[in-house]
Design a protein around this motif. Structure first.
Motif, PDB file in Angstrom:
ATOM      1  N   LYS A   1      -0.651   0.269  -0.033  1.00 20.75           N
ATOM      2  CA  LYS A   1      -0.049   1.588  -0.299  1.00 20.75           C
ATOM      3  C   LYS A   1      -0.802   2.675   0.460  1.00 20.75           C
ATOM      4  O   LYS A   1      -0.193   3.553   1.076  1.00 20.75           O
ATOM      5  CB  LYS A   1      -0.090   1.903  -1.801  1.00 20.75           C
ATOM      6  N   SER A   2      -2.131   2.610   0.403  1.00 16.24           N
ATOM      7  CA  SER A   2      -2.954   3.594   1.093  1.00 16.24           C
ATOM      8  C   SER A   2      -2.716   3.534   2.602  1.00 16.24           C
ATOM      9  O   SER A   2      -2.568   4.570   3.266  1.00 16.24           O
ATOM     10  CB  SER A   2      -4.432   3.335   0.778  1.00 16.24           C
TER      11      SER A   2
ATOM     12  N   LYS B   1       0.662   5.039   3.570  1.00 14.83           N
ATOM     13  CA  LYS B   1       0.618   6.506   3.533  1.00 14.83           C
ATOM     14  C   LYS B   1      -0.009   7.060   4.800  1.00 14.83           C
ATOM     15  O   LYS B   1       0.336   8.153   5.236  1.00 14.83           O
ATOM     16  CB  LYS B   1      -0.186   6.989   2.321  1.00 14.83           C
ATOM     17  N   ARG B   2      -0.938   6.301   5.373  1.00 20.34           N
ATOM     18  CA  ARG B   2      -1.615   6.734   6.601  1.00 20.34           C
ATOM     19  C   ARG B   2      -0.827   6.374   7.851  1.00 20.34           C
ATOM     20  O   ARG B   2      -1.272   6.631   8.963  1.00 20.34           O
ATOM     21  CB  ARG B   2      -3.004   6.116   6.660  1.00 20.34           C
TER      22      ARG B   2
END
Length: 190
Positions: free
Chosen positions: A151-152, A155-156
């Motif tokens: 998920k992180s 997002k990036r």
């Protein structure tokens, strides 16, 4: 940005970061060598072979001990069709020697080393495609941890392709076109 902090990464000098990392690595190696010497640990360099129940031979030197600990270190795994040339197809060792960040990077394997490089290169502005044959990144880790990291990364802007196999590669100019296959079919990523 959500909490009011922004940063301009346009002035980051990756070559300077690389030089600092090599200096730190060299310092750590010298520190370990010093500690071994200080504690009277004999270091025998060379190719060793187990020649008895409690014996190894390195070159012409026979060494015996109560126990034998085999600690070979690690070596990058080469994928068929993706032979390391350390210019276009990099091993993890070759990636550590990059002095500038590629505009786009395809990383085959989303284990610990693959996700580390995805994180670092993305932070310095490289567009990342992270490819993993298994159904999750960090395939040998807790699924909840892997999901949060995915998920992180998404997002990036990191493109994650799990359940995907690297089927082939064609060098093009200073890069490569990588053919990827999964249950949705095949796609080519530069």
């Amino acid at each position: 940005k959500k909490i009011g902090v922004t940063s301009d990464t346009s002035g980051l000098d990756y070559e300077k970061v690389w030089k600092n990392s090599r200096t730190a690595s060299s310092r750590l190696v010298k520190g370990v060598q010093f500690l071994l010497k200080k504690n009277n640990v004999e270091v025998v360099e060379g190719e060793g072979k187990i020649t008895g129940e409690k014996e190894i031979t390195v070159g012409e030197k026979k060494i015996t001990g109560k126990n034998i600990l085999i600690a070979t270190g690690s070596s990058p795994k080469e994928i068929p069709g993706f032979s390391f040339d350390e210019e276009t197809v990099l091993s993890s060792t070759g990636a550590l020697d990059l002095k500038e960040v590629p505009k786009r990077t395809v990383i085959l394997g989303a284990g610990a080393i693959g996700v580390e490089f995805a994180h670092i290169l993305n932070a310095f502005g490289s567009e990342i495609t992270l490819v993993e044959m298994m159904d999750q990144i960090l395939p040998n880790s807790d699924p909840d941890v892997a999901e949060e990291l995915a998920k992180s990364f998404k997002k990036r802007g990191i493109n994650i392709m799990t359940g995907t196999k690297a089927a082939g590669m064609e060098k093009s100019g200073s890069g490569a076109k990588v053919t990827l296959e999964n249950s949705d079919g095949s796609t080519v990523v530069e």
